[in-house]
Design an enzyme around this catalytic site. Structure first.
Site, short mmCIF file in Angstrom:
data_model
loop_
_atom_site.label_atom_id
_atom_site.label_comp_id
_atom_site.label_asym_id
_atom_site.label_seq_id
_atom_site.Cartn_x
_atom_site.Cartn_y
_atom_site.Cartn_z
N ARG A 150 20.13 16.57 -12.54
CA ARG A 150 19.17 15.49 -12.30
C ARG A 150 19.76 14.34 -11.49
NH1 ARG A 150 17.85 18.44 -16.50
NH2 ARG A 150 20.09 18.42 -16.69
N THR A 151 20.87 13.78 -11.98
CA THR A 151 21.36 12.53 -11.38
C THR A 151 21.78 12.74 -9.93
OG1 THR A 151 22.18 12.05 -13.60
CG2 THR A 151 22.91 10.60 -11.83
N LYS B 138 44.29 18.91 -6.05
CA LYS B 138 45.64 19.09 -5.50
C LYS B 138 46.56 17.96 -5.95
CE LYS B 138 43.50 20.85 -1.28
NZ LYS B 138 43.20 20.42 0.10
N ARG C 295 30.29 9.98 -10.63
CA ARG C 295 30.24 10.51 -12.00
C ARG C 295 31.61 11.05 -12.33
NH1 ARG C 295 25.95 14.34 -14.99
NH2 ARG C 295 24.89 12.34 -14.96
N HIS D 80 25.75 5.15 -18.64
CA HIS D 80 24.97 5.86 -17.62
C HIS D 80 23.82 4.91 -17.25
CE1 HIS D 80 23.12 8.88 -15.28
NE2 HIS D 80 23.11 9.89 -16.13
N1 CP Z 1 20.46 12.93 -17.42
C1 CP Z 1 21.51 13.39 -16.71
O1 CP Z 1 22.49 12.66 -16.46
O2 CP Z 1 21.40 14.68 -16.30
P1 CP Z 1 22.44 15.43 -15.34
O3 CP Z 1 23.71 15.63 -16.13
O4 CP Z 1 21.79 16.73 -14.95
O5 CP Z 1 22.69 14.54 -14.16
#
Ligand code: CP
Length: 319
Positions: free
Chosen positions: A58-59, A86, A108, A136
């Protein structure tokens, strides 16, 4: 818009008025999803790097779409495809990407604090797309936008967050965001999945607004919003078992049509995804009329468009 900072590392850094400004900004972009041509030009010529060291459906897609819908160039780099494999450090990776002059880096990472480290190391705007068990922030913003849209307000709502609170960056960001916007929050899980001090992560504000319960029916009673969380088995490595087994957890803390009846009749069911069908949500609830899980995903693109404009254009964001 009056945005003060361009980075978005943590909801803790935003006050209520800035959160509302982002939600209002995102509201302008929801209708775009229904247009045949989903393209604006505010970020034409700008570059956004999506640097993802953890898996994401999603993100990552949402940030890429958001950048492209604003006409920015979007570059995706995965951890396994980067030179960190590496031996390059995270800071060196960030500095090398910076040398190519992106306007924003969306990151992320499995380690809490990774986004803050990058934000201190490069002049580009840095957006946290999930850092370990820390935060998040864009998930919380899109969740708040979804609640506001469907319920009309957040102030005064009763929100229950159920599931693996111990490992959840989504829960931390949501607790901070929803408390700042005036909701009352119950967190509900077996005691072994509730981190000590979760009701104090926002100091006095969350001490007043967050209640901990270990009984699902108690957590759900009269709730306006039910937010379910996945058990994040990938973060359990090396830990002692926190619950007997998944079936037992599902029996005692899973949301079914029977347990959902404790919430208000108009309560909405949310989940940041990915969902584990039959564990935290029964299939009937996941696919039922109260679930707004796919709306969260749809509307997340609009919020990330707002976040990218805020990051890149700052006070120059089009109003
Ligand atoms: N909600 C969320 O962070 O989903 P993803 O891990 O798929 O990005």
């Amino acid at each position: 818009m009056g945005y003060v900072t361009r980075h978005l590392v943590s909801i803790a850094d935003l006050d209520a008025s800035e959160i509302v400004a982002i939600l209002d900004h995102g509201d302008r972009y929801w209708p775009l999803a229904d247009e045949p041509i989903k393209k604006l030009t505010s970020l034409r010529g700008r570059t956004v790097i999506n640097l993802f060291f953890e898996n994401s459906t999603r993100t990552r897609t949402s940030f890429e779409l958001a950048a492209k819908r604003l006409s920015a160039e979007a570059i995706n780099i995965s951890g396994s495809g980067s030179s960190t494999t590496k031996g390059e450090t995270l800071i060196d990776t960030a500095r090398n990407l910076q040398a190519m002059h992106p306007d924003a880096i969306v990151v992320r990472h499995a380690y809490g604090g990774a986004a803050a480290v990058i934000a201190r190391s490069v002049p580009s705007a840095v957006i946290n797309a999930g850092d370990g068990q820390h935060e998040h922030p864009t998930q919380a913003l899109l969740d708040a936008a979804t609640i506001r849209r469907l319920k009309g307000t957040i102030d005064g709502l009763e929100v229950v967050i159920v599931g693996d609170l111990a490992h959840s960056r989504v829960a931390r960001s949501n607790i901070l965001c929803l408390a700042k916007l005036g909701a009352r929050i119950r967190v509900c899980a077996p005691l072994t999945l509730i981190p000590r001090g979760i009701d104090e992560i926002g100091g006095e504000l969350t001490r007043e607004r967050v209640r901990v319960t270990t009984r699902l029916e108690d957590g759900l009673e009269g709730a306006d919003v039910v937010m379910m969380l996945r058990v994040q088995s990938e973060r359990f490595e090396g830990e002692a078992s926190r619950f007997p087994n998944t079936r037992e957890l599902s029996r005692t803390f899973g949301l079914s049509e029977r347990t959902l009846a404790y919430a208000k009749p108009g309560a909405i069911v949310m989940h940041p995804g990915p969902i584990n069908r039959g564990v935290e949500l029964s299939p009937g609830v996941a696919d039922g009329p109260r679930a707004v899980i796919l709306q969260q995903v749809s509307w997340g693109v609009a919020i990330r468009m707002a976040v990218l404009e805020r990051a890149i254009l700052g006070d120059g964001s089009p109003v």
